[in-house]
Design a protein around this motif. Structure first.
Motif, short mmCIF file in Angstrom:
data_model
loop_
_atom_site.label_atom_id
_atom_site.label_comp_id
_atom_site.label_asym_id
_atom_site.label_seq_id
_atom_site.Cartn_x
_atom_site.Cartn_y
_atom_site.Cartn_z
N PHE A 195 0.84 -1.20 0.00
CA PHE A 195 0.00 0.00 0.00
C PHE A 195 0.88 1.25 0.00
O PHE A 195 2.03 1.23 0.44
CB PHE A 195 -0.92 0.02 1.22
N SER A 196 0.31 2.35 -0.43
CA SER A 196 1.06 3.61 -0.42
C SER A 196 1.27 4.06 1.03
O SER A 196 0.52 3.67 1.92
CB SER A 196 0.28 4.68 -1.19
N PRO A 197 2.27 4.89 1.26
CA PRO A 197 2.54 5.35 2.64
C PRO A 197 1.35 6.05 3.29
O PRO A 197 1.12 5.88 4.49
CB PRO A 197 3.72 6.31 2.47
N ILE A 257 -3.21 5.51 7.31
CA ILE A 257 -4.65 5.47 7.59
C ILE A 257 -5.04 4.10 8.16
O ILE A 257 -5.81 4.02 9.12
CB ILE A 257 -5.45 5.79 6.31
N ILE A 258 -4.47 3.03 7.60
CA ILE A 258 -4.78 1.68 8.10
C ILE A 258 -4.32 1.52 9.54
O ILE A 258 -5.05 0.97 10.38
CB ILE A 258 -4.15 0.62 7.18
#
Length: 58
Positions: free
Chosen positions: A5-7, A12-13
Motif C-alpha cells: 500500500f502507499s505510505p 490510515i490503516i
C-alpha cells in the motif's frame, strides 16, 4: 505486510486499527466496571460469603 500500500494508506490503516483496539479496550473496561462496581456496595466480606453459600447450594 503493508508494503504493497502507499505510505498514506498505510498510515490510515494503522490509525484505523489503533482506533478499533482502543474502542475494544474501552468497551471491555466499561463492561467490567458495570459488572464489578455495582456489587452490593463493594463489601468484600459479604460478597465472599454470598459466593461461598452459592457454591455450597450448587
Amino acid at each position: 505486510m503493508l508494503e504493497q500500500f502507499s505510505p498514506d494508506l498505510q498510515f490510515i490503516i494503522v490509525i484505523v486499527i489503533l482506533a478499533i483496539l482502543f474502542l475494544a479496550v474501552f468497551l471491555n473496561n466499561k463492561k467490567n466496571k458495570k459488572k464489578h462496581y455495582g456489587r452490593k456496595n463493594r463489601n468484600f466480606r459479604r460478597n465472599f460469603y454470598d459466593k461461598k453459600q452459592n457454591k455450597k447450594e450448587a
